[in-house]
Design a protein around this motif. Sequence first.
Motif, mmCIF file in Angstrom:
data_model
loop_
_atom_site.group_PDB
_atom_site.id
_atom_site.type_symbol
_atom_site.label_atom_id
_atom_site.label_comp_id
_atom_site.label_asym_id
_atom_site.label_seq_id
_atom_site.Cartn_x
_atom_site.Cartn_y
_atom_site.Cartn_z
ATOM 1 N N ALA A 169 -3.736 5.475 -4.283
ATOM 2 C CA ALA A 169 -4.716 6.557 -4.401
ATOM 3 C C ALA A 169 -3.993 7.815 -4.869
ATOM 4 C CB ALA A 169 -5.401 6.813 -3.056
ATOM 5 N N ASP A 170 -4.753 8.761 -5.413
ATOM 6 C CA ASP A 170 -4.169 10.027 -5.854
ATOM 7 C C ASP A 170 -3.517 10.744 -4.675
ATOM 8 O OD1 ASP A 170 -5.032 9.596 -8.418
ATOM 9 O OD2 ASP A 170 -6.800 10.898 -8.259
ATOM 10 N N MET A 171 -2.468 11.484 -4.950
ATOM 11 C CA MET A 171 -1.735 12.194 -3.909
ATOM 12 C C MET A 171 -2.636 13.153 -3.132
ATOM 13 S SD MET A 171 0.980 12.803 -2.204
ATOM 14 C CE MET A 171 2.425 12.174 -3.065
ATOM 15 N N ASP A 172 -3.493 13.879 -3.813
ATOM 16 C CA ASP A 172 -4.360 14.847 -3.128
ATOM 17 C C ASP A 172 -5.227 14.180 -2.074
ATOM 18 O OD1 ASP A 172 -3.304 16.881 -4.608
ATOM 19 O OD2 ASP A 172 -4.991 17.039 -6.015
ATOM 20 N N LYS A 173 -5.765 13.021 -2.405
ATOM 21 C CA LYS A 173 -6.627 12.322 -1.455
ATOM 22 C C LYS A 173 -5.822 11.748 -0.291
ATOM 23 C CE LYS A 173 -10.256 11.324 -4.790
ATOM 24 N NZ LYS A 173 -11.041 10.308 -5.531
ATOM 25 N N ARG A 174 -4.625 11.315 -0.583
ATOM 26 C CA ARG A 174 -3.777 10.796 0.486
ATOM 27 C C ARG A 174 -3.313 11.914 1.412
ATOM 28 N NH1 ARG A 174 1.016 7.748 -1.327
ATOM 29 N NH2 ARG A 174 0.960 8.745 -3.370
ATOM 30 N N ARG A 204 0.810 -1.218 0.000
ATOM 31 C CA ARG A 204 0.000 0.000 0.000
ATOM 32 C C ARG A 204 0.838 1.260 0.000
ATOM 33 N NH1 ARG A 204 3.109 -1.551 3.873
ATOM 34 N NH2 ARG A 204 2.687 -0.840 5.973
ATOM 35 N N GLN A 205 0.347 2.261 -0.729
ATOM 36 C CA GLN A 205 0.925 3.590 -0.649
ATOM 37 C C GLN A 205 0.518 4.200 0.689
ATOM 38 O OE1 GLN A 205 -0.641 5.592 -4.164
ATOM 39 N NE2 GLN A 205 1.330 5.353 -5.211
ATOM 40 N N TYR A 206 1.386 5.006 1.241
ATOM 41 C CA TYR A 206 1.085 5.644 2.517
ATOM 42 C C TYR A 206 -0.079 6.627 2.330
ATOM 43 C CZ TYR A 206 1.929 7.987 6.988
ATOM 44 O OH TYR A 206 1.810 8.485 8.258
ATOM 45 N N GLY A 207 -1.072 6.483 3.189
ATOM 46 C CA GLY A 207 -2.238 7.359 3.107
ATOM 47 C C GLY A 207 -3.365 6.809 2.249
ATOM 48 N N SER A 208 -3.171 5.611 1.697
ATOM 49 C CA SER A 208 -4.210 5.013 0.848
ATOM 50 C C SER A 208 -5.252 4.247 1.663
ATOM 51 C CB SER A 208 -3.587 4.067 -0.181
ATOM 52 O OG SER A 208 -2.979 2.956 0.465
ATOM 53 N N ILE A 228 -12.860 3.056 1.142
ATOM 54 C CA ILE A 228 -12.384 1.951 1.988
ATOM 55 C C ILE A 228 -13.284 0.732 1.857
ATOM 56 C CG2 ILE A 228 -11.919 1.194 4.353
ATOM 57 C CD1 ILE A 228 -9.911 3.225 3.302
ATOM 58 N N ASP A 229 -14.580 0.922 2.068
ATOM 59 C CA ASP A 229 -15.517 -0.208 2.008
ATOM 60 C C ASP A 229 -15.599 -0.810 0.613
ATOM 61 O OD1 ASP A 229 -16.079 0.069 4.697
ATOM 62 O OD2 ASP A 229 -17.838 1.341 4.372
ATOM 63 N N GLY A 230 -15.543 0.053 -0.410
ATOM 64 C CA GLY A 230 -15.588 -0.444 -1.785
ATOM 65 C C GLY A 230 -14.365 -1.271 -2.127
ATOM 66 N N THR A 231 -13.218 -0.856 -1.613
ATOM 67 C CA THR A 231 -11.987 -1.600 -1.855
ATOM 68 C C THR A 231 -12.038 -2.961 -1.165
ATOM 69 O OG1 THR A 231 -10.699 0.447 -2.046
ATOM 70 C CG2 THR A 231 -9.476 -1.582 -1.568
ATOM 71 N N VAL A 232 -12.558 -2.971 0.055
ATOM 72 C CA VAL A 232 -12.716 -4.231 0.790
ATOM 73 C C VAL A 232 -13.615 -5.179 -0.002
ATOM 74 C CG1 VAL A 232 -13.694 -5.317 2.854
ATOM 75 C CG2 VAL A 232 -12.303 -3.246 3.069
ATOM 76 N N GLN A 233 -14.705 -4.663 -0.520
ATOM 77 C CA GLN A 233 -15.646 -5.497 -1.269
ATOM 78 C C GLN A 233 -15.015 -6.028 -2.561
ATOM 79 O OE1 GLN A 233 -18.802 -6.474 -0.176
ATOM 80 N NE2 GLN A 233 -18.455 -7.911 -1.862
ATOM 81 N N LEU A 234 -14.251 -5.183 -3.240
ATOM 82 C CA LEU A 234 -13.584 -5.620 -4.466
ATOM 83 C C LEU A 234 -12.610 -6.766 -4.191
ATOM 84 C CD1 LEU A 234 -12.725 -2.359 -6.457
ATOM 85 C CD2 LEU A 234 -14.075 -4.297 -7.271
ATOM 86 N N ILE A 235 -11.876 -6.633 -3.112
ATOM 87 C CA ILE A 235 -10.921 -7.699 -2.754
ATOM 88 C C ILE A 235 -11.669 -8.982 -2.416
ATOM 89 C CG2 ILE A 235 -9.115 -8.428 -1.145
ATOM 90 C CD1 ILE A 235 -8.377 -5.462 -0.830
ATOM 91 N N LYS A 236 -12.745 -8.866 -1.661
ATOM 92 C CA LYS A 236 -13.551 -10.043 -1.312
ATOM 93 C C LYS A 236 -14.072 -10.724 -2.572
ATOM 94 C CE LYS A 236 -16.637 -9.777 1.905
ATOM 95 N NZ LYS A 236 -17.779 -9.245 2.689
ATOM 96 N N ASP A 237 -14.564 -9.938 -3.523
ATOM 97 C CA ASP A 237 -15.086 -10.499 -4.770
ATOM 98 C C ASP A 237 -13.978 -11.190 -5.559
ATOM 99 O OD1 ASP A 237 -17.564 -9.497 -4.109
ATOM 100 O OD2 ASP A 237 -17.436 -7.746 -5.441
#
Length: 210
Positions: free
Chosen positions: A131-136, A11-15, A191-200
């Motif tokens: 994730a994009d730098m701005d969001k991180r 993971r990138q820091y802040g992602s 966060i939740d969407g990423t968790v769901q994608l990994i689960k799928d």
Amino acid sequence: MTCKSIITIGRQYGSGGHEIGQKLAKELGIKCYDKELLDRAAKESGICQELFEHHDERPTNSFLYSLVMDTYSMNGAASGYTEMPLNYKVFLAQFNAIKQIAKEGPCVMIGRCADYALADFDNCISIFVHADMDKRIKRIASKYALTEAKARDQILKTDKKRASYYNYYSDKKWGDGSSYNMCIDSGVCGIDGTVQLIKDFVALKEKIKG
């Protein structure tokens, strides 16, 4: 779902990789290892835990690091680790701990070249979260009460350390899509969407594998 896989998360820091790993493990009903990997490696190797914390996902080419290596080596180390530089002792102990944990059953492991350590495990699934730098920047600034300038500086330094560590010890490139089974933009998915994608993805891979 009943998870049969070992899921590694780079993971990138802040992602949000740590939070994602914890939520993923909770939803799958399996353990999550982050700093816990250091505790396990220290306990099983007999090497001082502070050394694992000091070298955690950090590059090794500093004068101070060399001094610590020499001093520690003169004081001796755990059996089986005495005839190599300290950076390799620490990495090998962590490498072995990761393999041992993986043999104990499905889990989530965050960072520390776990995907490389488990390259021979058929049930290992490697994920990279970015994730994009701005969001991180916004995430880190909010989480640690920093200015955006300081948050950006911390992100750049941490990512550089993680990349140097990964690229030094593995035969792959940190953050390169070809190094992982799946890369996800948590800034887009959340966060939740990423968790769901990994689960799928895990469910699909396990179904195909049978």
